[in-house]
Design a protein around this motif. Structure first.
Motif, short mmCIF file in Angstrom:
data_model
loop_
_atom_site.label_atom_id
_atom_site.label_comp_id
_atom_site.label_asym_id
_atom_site.label_seq_id
_atom_site.Cartn_x
_atom_site.Cartn_y
_atom_site.Cartn_z
N SER A 60 -5.25 3.59 3.88
CA SER A 60 -4.05 2.95 3.33
C SER A 60 -4.48 2.32 2.02
O SER A 60 -5.42 1.53 1.99
CB SER A 60 -3.55 1.89 4.31
OG SER A 60 -2.46 1.19 3.75
N TRP A 61 -3.82 2.68 0.92
CA TRP A 61 -4.37 2.28 -0.36
C TRP A 61 -3.30 2.11 -1.44
O TRP A 61 -2.16 2.51 -1.28
CB TRP A 61 -5.40 3.31 -0.84
CG TRP A 61 -4.86 4.70 -1.00
CD1 TRP A 61 -4.75 5.65 -0.03
CD2 TRP A 61 -4.34 5.29 -2.20
NE1 TRP A 61 -4.21 6.80 -0.54
CE2 TRP A 61 -3.95 6.62 -1.88
CE3 TRP A 61 -4.18 4.84 -3.51
CZ2 TRP A 61 -3.39 7.47 -2.82
CZ3 TRP A 61 -3.64 5.70 -4.46
CH2 TRP A 61 -3.26 7.00 -4.11
N GLN A 86 0.11 4.24 -1.55
CA GLN A 86 -0.63 5.49 -1.78
C GLN A 86 -0.33 6.08 -3.17
O GLN A 86 -0.16 7.29 -3.33
CB GLN A 86 -0.33 6.54 -0.70
CG GLN A 86 -1.05 6.32 0.62
CD GLN A 86 -0.61 5.08 1.37
OE1 GLN A 86 -1.38 4.15 1.55
NE2 GLN A 86 0.64 5.07 1.81
N ASN A 106 0.86 -1.19 0.00
CA ASN A 106 0.00 0.00 0.00
C ASN A 106 0.89 1.23 0.00
O ASN A 106 1.34 1.70 1.04
CB ASN A 106 -0.91 -0.01 1.23
CG ASN A 106 -2.01 -1.04 1.12
OD1 ASN A 106 -2.56 -1.26 0.04
ND2 ASN A 106 -2.32 -1.69 2.21
N ASN A 132 -10.91 2.17 6.48
CA ASN A 132 -10.44 2.42 5.11
C ASN A 132 -11.57 2.59 4.10
O ASN A 132 -11.44 2.17 2.95
CB ASN A 132 -9.51 1.29 4.65
CG ASN A 132 -8.04 1.67 4.78
OD1 ASN A 132 -7.70 2.71 5.35
ND2 ASN A 132 -7.18 0.84 4.26
#
Length: 272
Positions: free
Chosen positions: A247-248, A121, A119, A182
């Protein structure tokens, strides 16, 4: 020229894939670990085999199963259900590859996962480094590295995003849950029909020996997607923690579209 295809693991993806490839004229063999499923595989137009892959690969007619032009390996790591997944899963795939090498299989297609990415971003593609956070993701990273070091058979890696379609109804995944984290993170998902379509395109193009992300074009937020899917199923939608920093990652499918000339049938998960 690919004519014979063996699919190791005729489950959620493997069985409809085998049926679709057989309908296109390929001679398809498919395996299951359960004898009671062999009739279902045969009814799909696929020659059924009983194969158990573990420390050793076992089955009553392994030679005929591995006599093929292309081996499609579709065995998931198992995740939480397999506490020793980081050691056991790579050994399992290595055992399969030894059989493939013994029978001089020319092409192997291995199904991995976008879970091998971290993750970070940002948007990630096939050239980015791997940083899996789960045990199953780390197991896949280990076996990917092993497969890429092999000279024969040639291996193509498909990193599949979250799998939706068929019996996988995403509205049920989070229905009724409270304070899910999330919610603002983008989702990375792919529909079953696109998994099948992309594999078919890969074989037609003979774009072997490469790595492809397999994921829908669009990436709606987790909250938007799972709320809409729960409502579609008539279920209580989940609630999400407000204001939490997500968180991506966003996984790019640009390479699969450009290299294979593939246009996704289900580009927007909100329409799944």
């Amino acid at each position: 020229m690919i004519r014979h295809i063996s699919i190791l693991g005729c489950g959620w993806l493997g069985l409809p894939l085998g049926q679709a490839l057989a309908a296109e004229g390929y001679l398809v063999k498919g395996s299951s670990t359960r004898a009671e499923r062999l009739a279902e595989i045969e009814a799909a137009g696929v020659s059924p085999f009983l194969v158990e892959a573990g420390e050793k690969v076992e089955g009553p007619d392994l030679g005929r199963f591995f006599e093929t032009d292309l081996l499609f390996i579709n065995i998931p790591p198992g995740g939480r259900r397999s506490p020793d997944v980081e050691e056991a899963y790579p050994r399992k795939i290595m055992a399969v590859m030894e059989w493939a090498a013994r029978y001089e299989v020319q092409q192997v297609v291995f199904t991995s996962s976008t879970g091998v990415y971290g993750n970070e971003q940002r948007v990630l593609n096939e050239a980015d480094g791997l940083a899996p956070s789960s045990a199953s993701g780390r197991a896949l990273q280990v076996i990917e590295q092993y497969l890429q070091l092999r000279r024969q058979p040639q291996v193509t890696v498909l990193r599949l995003a979250g799998l939706v379609g068929g019996s996988r109804k995403p509205g049920r995944f989070l229905a009724g849950r409270r304070d899910v984290p999330n919610g603002e993170a983008p989702v990375n998902l792919v529909h079953l029909e696109d998994c099948i379509g992309l594999v078919s395109a890969l074989i037609r193009k003979e774009a072997f020996g490469e790595i492809f992300n397999v994921v829908a074009d669009e990436h709606p937020t987790r909250a938007a997607f799972y709320t809409a899917q729960a409502e579609k199923e008539g279920l209580e939608p989940p609630t999400f923690i407000a204001g939490a920093t997500p968180s991506w990652k966003i996984i790019s499918n640009a390479r699969s579209k450009e290299r294979l000339g593939y246009e996704y049938l289900h580009p927007d998960p909100m329409s799944f």
